[in-house]
Design a protein around this motif. Structure first.
Motif, PDB file in Angstrom:
ATOM      1  N   LEU A 278       1.156   5.150   0.397  1.00  6.92           N
ATOM      2  CA  LEU A 278       0.404   6.240   1.017  1.00  6.92           C
ATOM      3  C   LEU A 278       1.094   7.568   0.760  1.00  6.92           C
ATOM      4  O   LEU A 278       2.315   7.680   0.868  1.00  6.92           O
TER       5      LEU A 278
ATOM      6  N   GLN B  75      -4.733   4.194  12.485  1.00  4.10           N
ATOM      7  CA  GLN B  75      -5.063   3.747  11.137  1.00  4.10           C
ATOM      8  C   GLN B  75      -6.230   2.769  11.217  1.00  4.10           C
ATOM      9  O   GLN B  75      -6.081   1.653  11.718  1.00  4.10           O
TER      10      GLN B  75
ATOM     11  N   SER C 267      -8.314  -0.333   6.084  1.00  2.00           N
ATOM     12  CA  SER C 267      -8.449   0.130   4.690  1.00  2.00           C
ATOM     13  C   SER C 267      -8.381   1.650   4.552  1.00  2.00           C
ATOM     14  O   SER C 267      -8.928   2.211   3.587  1.00  2.00           O
ATOM     15  N   GLN C 268      -7.752   2.322   5.477  1.00  2.00           N
ATOM     16  CA  GLN C 268      -7.584   3.772   5.384  1.00  2.00           C
ATOM     17  C   GLN C 268      -6.142   4.157   5.668  1.00  2.00           C
ATOM     18  O   GLN C 268      -5.372   3.368   6.224  1.00  2.00           O
ATOM     19  N   GLY C 269      -5.796   5.403   5.290  1.00  2.00           N
ATOM     20  CA  GLY C 269      -4.502   5.927   5.691  1.00  2.00           C
ATOM     21  C   GLY C 269      -4.545   6.362   7.145  1.00  2.00           C
ATOM     22  O   GLY C 269      -5.611   6.548   7.726  1.00  2.00           O
ATOM     23  N   PRO C 270      -3.375   6.522   7.757  1.00  2.00           N
ATOM     24  CA  PRO C 270      -3.337   6.981   9.154  1.00  2.00           C
ATOM     25  C   PRO C 270      -3.981   8.351   9.308  1.00  2.00           C
ATOM     26  O   PRO C 270      -3.991   9.154   8.368  1.00  2.00           O
TER      27      PRO C 270
ATOM     28  N   TYR D  46      -0.959   8.700  16.037  1.00  2.00           N
ATOM     29  CA  TYR D  46      -1.803   8.550  14.858  1.00  2.00           C
ATOM     30  C   TYR D  46      -2.535   7.226  14.998  1.00  2.00           C
ATOM     31  O   TYR D  46      -2.113   6.341  15.738  1.00  2.00           O
TER      32      TYR D  46
ATOM     33  N   PHE E 242      -3.088  12.091   5.636  1.00  2.00           N
ATOM     34  CA  PHE E 242      -2.829  10.998   4.720  1.00  2.00           C
ATOM     35  C   PHE E 242      -3.976  10.807   3.734  1.00  2.00           C
ATOM     36  O   PHE E 242      -5.147  11.038   4.069  1.00  2.00           O
ATOM     37  N   GLY E 243      -3.609  10.358   2.542  1.00  2.00           N
ATOM     38  CA  GLY E 243      -4.597   9.908   1.593  1.00  2.00           C
ATOM     39  C   GLY E 243      -4.981   8.474   1.878  1.00  2.00           C
ATOM     40  O   GLY E 243      -4.425   7.840   2.783  1.00  2.00           O
ATOM     41  N   PRO E 244      -5.918   7.923   1.092  1.00  2.00           N
ATOM     42  CA  PRO E 244      -6.385   6.549   1.333  1.00  2.00           C
ATOM     43  C   PRO E 244      -5.432   5.478   0.835  1.00  2.00           C
ATOM     44  O   PRO E 244      -5.582   4.309   1.187  1.00  2.00           O
ATOM     45  N   GLY E 245      -4.462   5.886   0.018  1.00  2.00           N
ATOM     46  CA  GLY E 245      -3.476   4.919  -0.458  1.00  2.00           C
ATOM     47  C   GLY E 245      -3.818   4.305  -1.806  1.00  2.00           C
ATOM     48  O   GLY E 245      -4.964   4.326  -2.257  1.00  2.00           O
TER      49      GLY E 245
ATOM     50  N   LEU F 191       0.867  -1.181   0.000  1.00  2.00           N
ATOM     51  CA  LEU F 191       0.000   0.000   0.000  1.00  2.00           C
ATOM     52  C   LEU F 191       0.899   1.224   0.000  1.00  2.00           C
ATOM     53  O   LEU F 191       1.770   1.357   0.863  1.00  2.00           O
TER      54      LEU F 191
END
Lengths: 114, 111
Positions: A90, B38, B41-44, B36, A105-108, A88
């Motif tokens: 990011l 997470q 299925s998402q970014g931190p 942080y 952060f974006g969703p990747g 992944l």
């Protein structure tokens, strides 16, 4: 669009392909980052751009090539990748100020190399 | 890069408080402590950060030991939406905007 967006969300590529990942931030930040997250490993910081200048390259193989044409856009160009590069990827951005540095952060992009 | 140590996993009952510990014995005087999380299925996403004093925001509280060698993230009432991996990170003053993530604590919230 708000926050940090990444495209594509999923990518499958062969080892001889060339592809690019795109990141865009809509937050007015002046720093952008690429991270790699492999299964069951910590996030690895790959590249840092601050004020559009690359300030960090953590021994990343040359088959990964970043580009930051302006403060809102960040690309990661990929060529001749290996299966172990599946991960992944990011993108993040921040406003570099004393005492701040909160990263968004974006969703990747989920990359699979076959 | 600065090092932090966290338990691999923790469990909490829904609506109970959760205390997530972090050890950072090599912290230097100007390093900030960031947390942080997470979600699957998402970014931190940013939770909280502090330097010396305890900090509160709408998401959580951060309790920092007097010697700064450890800290605790406190979720006052855990919900199912709080199930995530929580990362404790030291932001080194001399590297400014570079974060080095550890393996974090995977929090499971039991209904």
């Amino acid at each position: 669009e708000t926050g940090v967006t990444q495209t594509p969300r999923h990518l499958v590529m062969g080892m001889t392909n060339k592809k690019s990942l795109k990141c865009e931030q809509h937050l007015g930040h002046n720093a952008m980052y690429w991270y790699k997250q492999s299964a069951k490993k910590p996030l690895e910081l790959m590249f840092v751009y601050s004020l559009e200048e690359r300030v960090e390259n953590n021994s990343v193989p040359s088959r990964f090539s970043p580009e930051c044409p302006n403060s809102s856009h960040l690309f990661l160009h990929l060529h001749t990748l290996q299966p172990e590069d599946s991960a992944l990827y990011l993108c993040a951005s921040s406003q570099v100020l004393a005492g701040a540095y909160e990263q968004y952060f974006g969703p990747g992009t989920r990359l699979t190399v076959t | 890069d600065a090092k932090t140590t966290q338990p691999n996993s923790m469990e909490s009952n829904e609506e109970e408080p959760v205390h997530l510990p972090c050890n950072h014995s090599t912290i230097s005087g100007t390093d900030y402590i960031h947390w942080y999380r997470q979600l699957p299925s998402q970014g931190p996403e940013y939770v909280i950060h502090g330097l010396t004093s305890n900090v509160n925001n709408r998401m959580a509280s951060l309790a920092i030991a007097e010697d700064r060698k450890s800290s605790t993230l406190i979720l006052h009432r855990a919900t199912l939406r709080d199930a995530a991996v929580y990362y404790c990170i030291l932001r080194e003053a001399n590297t400014g905007n570079q974060f080095y993530f550890g393996t974090g604590t995977s929090l499971t919230v039991i209904p």
